[in-house]
Scaffold this motif. Structure first.
Motif, PDB file in Angstrom:
ATOM      1  N   LYS A 158      16.736 -58.818  65.507  1.00 25.32           N
ATOM      2  CA  LYS A 158      18.195 -58.724  65.586  1.00 25.32           C
ATOM      3  C   LYS A 158      18.709 -57.868  64.435  1.00 25.32           C
ATOM      4  O   LYS A 158      18.298 -58.035  63.292  1.00 25.32           O
ATOM      5  CB  LYS A 158      18.812 -60.123  65.511  1.00 25.32           C
ATOM      6  N   ILE A 159      19.628 -56.953  64.739  1.00 20.74           N
ATOM      7  CA  ILE A 159      20.196 -56.075  63.720  1.00 20.74           C
ATOM      8  C   ILE A 159      21.035 -56.903  62.746  1.00 20.74           C
ATOM      9  O   ILE A 159      21.867 -57.716  63.153  1.00 20.74           O
ATOM     10  CB  ILE A 159      21.035 -54.957  64.368  1.00 20.74           C
ATOM     11  N   LEU A 160      20.806 -56.674  61.456  1.00 27.20           N
ATOM     12  CA  LEU A 160      21.517 -57.407  60.401  1.00 27.20           C
ATOM     13  C   LEU A 160      22.812 -56.680  60.033  1.00 27.20           C
ATOM     14  O   LEU A 160      22.853 -55.886  59.097  1.00 27.20           O
ATOM     15  CB  LEU A 160      20.628 -57.562  59.168  1.00 27.20           C
ATOM     16  N   ARG A 161      23.855 -56.953  60.782  1.00 26.49           N
ATOM     17  CA  ARG A 161      25.132 -56.283  60.572  1.00 26.49           C
ATOM     18  C   ARG A 161      25.691 -56.595  59.182  1.00 26.49           C
ATOM     19  O   ARG A 161      26.283 -55.746  58.533  1.00 26.49           O
ATOM     20  CB  ARG A 161      26.116 -56.700  61.658  1.00 26.49           C
ATOM     21  N   ARG A 162      25.495 -57.823  58.692  1.00 27.62           N
ATOM     22  CA  ARG A 162      26.044 -58.182  57.372  1.00 27.62           C
ATOM     23  C   ARG A 162      25.391 -57.367  56.257  1.00 27.62           C
ATOM     24  O   ARG A 162      26.047 -56.992  55.289  1.00 27.62           O
ATOM     25  CB  ARG A 162      25.934 -59.684  57.123  1.00 27.62           C
ATOM     26  N   THR A 163      24.097 -57.048  56.403  1.00 23.24           N
ATOM     27  CA  THR A 163      23.415 -56.210  55.408  1.00 23.24           C
ATOM     28  C   THR A 163      23.955 -54.792  55.469  1.00 23.24           C
ATOM     29  O   THR A 163      24.213 -54.172  54.436  1.00 23.24           O
ATOM     30  CB  THR A 163      21.896 -56.216  55.657  1.00 23.24           C
ATOM     31  N   ILE A 164      24.158 -54.290  56.661  1.00 22.07           N
ATOM     32  CA  ILE A 164      24.707 -52.948  56.840  1.00 22.07           C
ATOM     33  C   ILE A 164      26.111 -52.885  56.249  1.00 22.07           C
ATOM     34  O   ILE A 164      26.465 -51.943  55.546  1.00 22.07           O
ATOM     35  CB  ILE A 164      24.709 -52.547  58.329  1.00 22.07           C
ATOM     36  N   ARG A 165      26.928 -53.904  56.527  1.00 20.80           N
ATOM     37  CA  ARG A 165      28.292 -53.947  56.005  1.00 20.80           C
ATOM     38  C   ARG A 165      28.278 -53.956  54.477  1.00 20.80           C
ATOM     39  O   ARG A 165      29.019 -53.203  53.834  1.00 20.80           O
ATOM     40  CB  ARG A 165      29.036 -55.176  56.519  1.00 20.80           C
ATOM     41  N   ALA A 166      27.438 -54.790  53.881  1.00 23.15           N
ATOM     42  CA  ALA A 166      27.365 -54.871  52.412  1.00 23.15           C
ATOM     43  C   ALA A 166      26.943 -53.535  51.815  1.00 23.15           C
ATOM     44  O   ALA A 166      27.517 -53.080  50.818  1.00 23.15           O
ATOM     45  CB  ALA A 166      26.402 -55.980  51.996  1.00 23.15           C
ATOM     46  N   ASP A 167      25.960 -52.895  52.418  1.00 24.53           N
ATOM     47  CA  ASP A 167      25.516 -51.585  51.931  1.00 24.53           C
ATOM     48  C   ASP A 167      26.619 -50.535  52.085  1.00 24.53           C
ATOM     49  O   ASP A 167      26.818 -49.694  51.206  1.00 24.53           O
ATOM     50  CB  ASP A 167      24.257 -51.123  52.675  1.00 24.53           C
ATOM     51  N   ALA A 168      27.343 -50.572  53.198  1.00 23.99           N
ATOM     52  CA  ALA A 168      28.412 -49.606  53.440  1.00 23.99           C
ATOM     53  C   ALA A 168      29.559 -49.801  52.457  1.00 23.99           C
ATOM     54  O   ALA A 168      30.117 -48.829  51.939  1.00 23.99           O
ATOM     55  CB  ALA A 168      28.919 -49.722  54.871  1.00 23.99           C
ATOM     56  N   VAL A 169      29.910 -51.046  52.196  1.00 22.24           N
ATOM     57  CA  VAL A 169      30.977 -51.334  51.234  1.00 22.24           C
ATOM     58  C   VAL A 169      30.565 -50.861  49.850  1.00 22.24           C
ATOM     59  O   VAL A 169      31.350 -50.225  49.134  1.00 22.24           O
ATOM     60  CB  VAL A 169      31.333 -52.835  51.238  1.00 22.24           C
ATOM     61  N   ALA A 170      29.331 -51.139  49.456  1.00 17.57           N
ATOM     62  CA  ALA A 170      28.838 -50.703  48.140  1.00 17.57           C
ATOM     63  C   ALA A 170      28.868 -49.177  48.027  1.00 17.57           C
ATOM     64  O   ALA A 170      29.282 -48.629  47.005  1.00 17.57           O
ATOM     65  CB  ALA A 170      27.434 -51.231  47.901  1.00 17.57           C
ATOM     66  N   ALA A 171      28.441 -48.481  49.078  1.00 18.41           N
ATOM     67  CA  ALA A 171      28.444 -47.014  49.066  1.00 18.41           C
ATOM     68  C   ALA A 171      29.870 -46.468  48.984  1.00 18.41           C
ATOM     69  O   ALA A 171      30.140 -45.505  48.268  1.00 18.41           O
ATOM     70  CB  ALA A 171      27.736 -46.473  50.303  1.00 18.41           C
ATOM     71  N   ALA A 172      30.813 -47.102  49.707  1.00 16.12           N
ATOM     72  CA  ALA A 172      32.209 -46.662  49.670  1.00 16.12           C
ATOM     73  C   ALA A 172      32.802 -46.870  48.281  1.00 16.12           C
ATOM     74  O   ALA A 172      33.527 -46.009  47.775  1.00 16.12           O
ATOM     75  CB  ALA A 172      33.030 -47.411  50.721  1.00 16.12           C
ATOM     76  N   GLN A 173      32.489 -47.996  47.668  1.00 16.42           N
ATOM     77  CA  GLN A 173      32.993 -48.258  46.316  1.00 16.42           C
ATOM     78  C   GLN A 173      32.391 -47.285  45.311  1.00 16.42           C
ATOM     79  O   GLN A 173      33.071 -46.805  44.409  1.00 16.42           O
ATOM     80  CB  GLN A 173      32.708 -49.707  45.916  1.00 16.42           C
ATOM     81  N   GLU A 174      31.120 -46.986  45.486  1.00 16.45           N
ATOM     82  CA  GLU A 174      30.443 -46.029  44.609  1.00 16.45           C
ATOM     83  C   GLU A 174      31.062 -44.636  44.754  1.00 16.45           C
ATOM     84  O   GLU A 174      31.301 -43.942  43.768  1.00 16.45           O
ATOM     85  CB  GLU A 174      28.953 -45.994  44.944  1.00 16.45           C
ATOM     86  N   ALA A 175      31.327 -44.239  45.994  1.00 18.31           N
ATOM     87  CA  ALA A 175      31.937 -42.926  46.239  1.00 18.31           C
ATOM     88  C   ALA A 175      33.337 -42.868  45.646  1.00 18.31           C
ATOM     89  O   ALA A 175      33.735 -41.864  45.054  1.00 18.31           O
ATOM     90  CB  ALA A 175      31.983 -42.641  47.735  1.00 18.31           C
TER      91      ALA A 175
END
Length: 183
Positions: A158-175
């Motif tokens: 099963k795709i881990l959407r919460r992991t993807i979301r956390a990584d995306a949020v971290a990348a957006a904050q970093e950018a």
């Protein structure tokens, strides 16, 4: 039953949270009265699933309540966007999440893996965005698409959407932090 955010029953074809009750449904969380009061009020389990019942009483699941994206006040269900992405001949897998957006509240972001073959050689993030814009309302189309080698998954696949979301949020904050500095 299908309930609105206030816990009131909805009619046929109206989207809301799925609530269930019966002898086979959990009656309480052990040693957690707060969770029981929130998730099982009056003995009816609020599943966290969002769906609707048609005129004949058939239940249709739309998505998970916690996965809903609020883009400028509009509800976007990730599954609807993913269903469109899966119609693209180059896309193998897709996961859609909401990422913080100062103007919209949240923006739709898609993470995809590609099929092997000639279709995948020609595709870019921007062509996938355009593909979605042709098939979805503008607020539902991803504003950002990221092509990755593999989506994170559970041991059962099963795709881990919460992991993807956390990584995306971290990348957006970093950018954001990278663009807010002085030169």
């Amino acid at each position: 039953r299908i309930l609105d955010d206030a816990g009131k029953p909805l009619g046929p074809n109206e989207i809301g949270e799925v609530a269930i009750s019966g002898p086979e449904v959990v009656s309480a969380y052990i040693n957690n009265e707060k969770a029981t009061a929130e998730q099982i009020p009056e003995g009816e389990l609020r599943t966290g699933d969002v769906g609707y019942m048609n005129d004949e009483g058939w239940l249709f699941i739309v998505d998970r309540k916690k996965d809903m994206i609020n883009a400028s006040g509009f509800k976007v269900w990730p599954r609807e966007v993913e269903d469109v992405l899966y119609t693209h001949p180059a896309i193998q897998e897709a996961a859609v999440v909401g990422i913080p957006d100062e103007y919209r509240g949240e923006s739709v972001a898609a993470f995809v893996t590609l099929q092997s073959g000639p279709e995948a050689d020609e595709v870019t993030e921007s062509t996938i965005v355009e593909f979605c814009r042709e098939k979805l309302a503008s607020y539902k189309a991803p504003r950002q698409v990221t092509i990755i080698d593999e989506l994170p998954k559970t041991s059962s696949g099963k795709i881990l959407r919460r992991t993807i979301r956390a990584d995306a949020v971290a990348a957006a904050q970093e950018a954001k932090a990278g663009t807010s500095g002085t030169d």
